[in-house]
Design a protein around this motif. Structure first.
Motif, short mmCIF file in Angstrom:
data_model
loop_
_atom_site.label_atom_id
_atom_site.label_comp_id
_atom_site.label_asym_id
_atom_site.label_seq_id
_atom_site.Cartn_x
_atom_site.Cartn_y
_atom_site.Cartn_z
N GLY A 6 2.91 0.76 1.94
CA GLY A 6 1.81 0.67 2.89
C GLY A 6 2.23 -0.09 4.12
O GLY A 6 3.32 -0.67 4.19
N THR A 22 -2.96 0.04 5.28
CA THR A 22 -2.91 1.40 4.74
C THR A 22 -2.48 1.39 3.27
O THR A 22 -1.68 0.55 2.85
CB THR A 22 -1.91 2.27 5.53
N TRP A 23 -3.02 2.34 2.53
CA TRP A 23 -2.63 2.62 1.15
C TRP A 23 -2.32 4.12 1.06
O TRP A 23 -3.18 4.92 0.69
CB TRP A 23 -3.76 2.26 0.19
N PRO A 24 -1.12 4.52 1.43
CA PRO A 24 -0.79 5.95 1.52
C PRO A 24 -0.99 6.72 0.22
O PRO A 24 -1.43 7.87 0.23
CB PRO A 24 0.69 5.94 1.94
N THR A 25 -0.65 6.09 -0.92
CA THR A 25 -0.77 6.81 -2.19
C THR A 25 -2.23 7.08 -2.54
O THR A 25 -2.53 8.01 -3.28
CB THR A 25 -0.10 6.02 -3.32
N GLU A 26 -3.14 6.26 -1.99
CA GLU A 26 -4.57 6.46 -2.24
C GLU A 26 -5.25 7.21 -1.10
O GLU A 26 -6.42 7.59 -1.19
CB GLU A 26 -5.27 5.11 -2.43
N GLY A 27 -4.52 7.39 0.01
CA GLY A 27 -5.09 8.06 1.17
C GLY A 27 -6.16 7.24 1.86
O GLY A 27 -7.16 7.77 2.34
N ILE A 29 -7.23 4.04 4.63
CA ILE A 29 -6.95 3.12 5.72
C ILE A 29 -8.17 2.23 5.91
O ILE A 29 -9.29 2.72 6.03
CB ILE A 29 -6.65 3.85 7.04
N ALA A 56 -4.73 15.51 4.02
CA ALA A 56 -3.52 15.60 3.21
C ALA A 56 -2.88 16.98 3.37
O ALA A 56 -3.53 17.96 3.75
CB ALA A 56 -3.85 15.34 1.74
#
Length: 204
Positions: A6, A22-27, A29, A56
């Motif tokens: 993130g 950000t938490w990219p794996t959870e999608g 922000i 995504a």
């Protein structure tokens, strides 16, 4: 690499700051905007969603959703002065129903300004579209938009988001509150009259 993956970023200006995580794996922000200036933040919401609400890559991904809230912080002396030059919260729409019941809430599934801070010669007008999960389910609303013969699709008027009209930050009427409100005004007079033929509705 970073664990968990993130990015966190903060930008500080003379009278404002912006920070996001950000938490990219959870999608996900999470963003915080703060300003001490007179600029309005709510008009920036469409740009924020366009810039950060990236869908995504896979075809079955849902459209991005944005949940937000707007709160007043700190001292506001002189922001909306009364005749004595002192802060009067009654003169600030953001300190009224608009701020406490709509902008300050962070749990609406839908919260979208249809008309935001439009000023006339007499008052400030706001209209918001909201979906309160305590009263209606977002899944039922989406189902009402389909043409599948379901109960929801045949009666979409029961599942649509609420529309709220505010003047100077005070709630005036809502989509789902109009019927009982007007019934309480009209029905007593109609019942009292023995044989009503014509009705004139004046004002509102």
């Amino acid at each position: 690499g970073l664990i968990p993956v993130g990015v966190s970023c903060a930008g500080v200006l003379l009278e404002s700051h912006v920070a996001f995580h950000t938490w990219p794996t959870e999608g996900v922000i999470a963003m915080d905007l703060f300003t001490c200036g007179s600029g309005k933040l709510i008009p920036t919401l469409p740009s924020i969603k366009q810039l950060f609400g990236v869908k995504a890559a896979n075809e079955d991904a849902d459209d991005p959703m944005m949940m937000w809230s707007h709160k007043l912080r700190g001292f506001r002396k002189g922001f909306v002065p009364d005749a004595k030059g002192e802060y009067n919260h009654r003169l600030n729409p953001l300190d009224a129903d608009l701020g406490s019941e709509i902008l300050g809430s962070h749990d609406f599934d839908i919260k979208k300004p249809l008309i935001s801070a439009a000023e006339t010669d007499y008052q400030m007008v706001d209209v918001y579209e909201v979906m309160n999960p305590k009263k209606r389910r977002l899944s039922d609303y989406y189902k009402s938009l389909e043409d599948d013969g379901s109960y929801e699709s045949l009666h979409p008027e029961f599942f649509a988001p609420d529309h709220i009209l505010l003047l100077d930050g005070i709630v005036q009427s809502t989509r789902y509150g109009d019927a009982p409100y007007h019934e309480s005004i009209v029905h007593p007079a109609m019942i009292t009259h023995p044989n009503p033929k014509r009705v004139a509705v004046i004002g509102g």
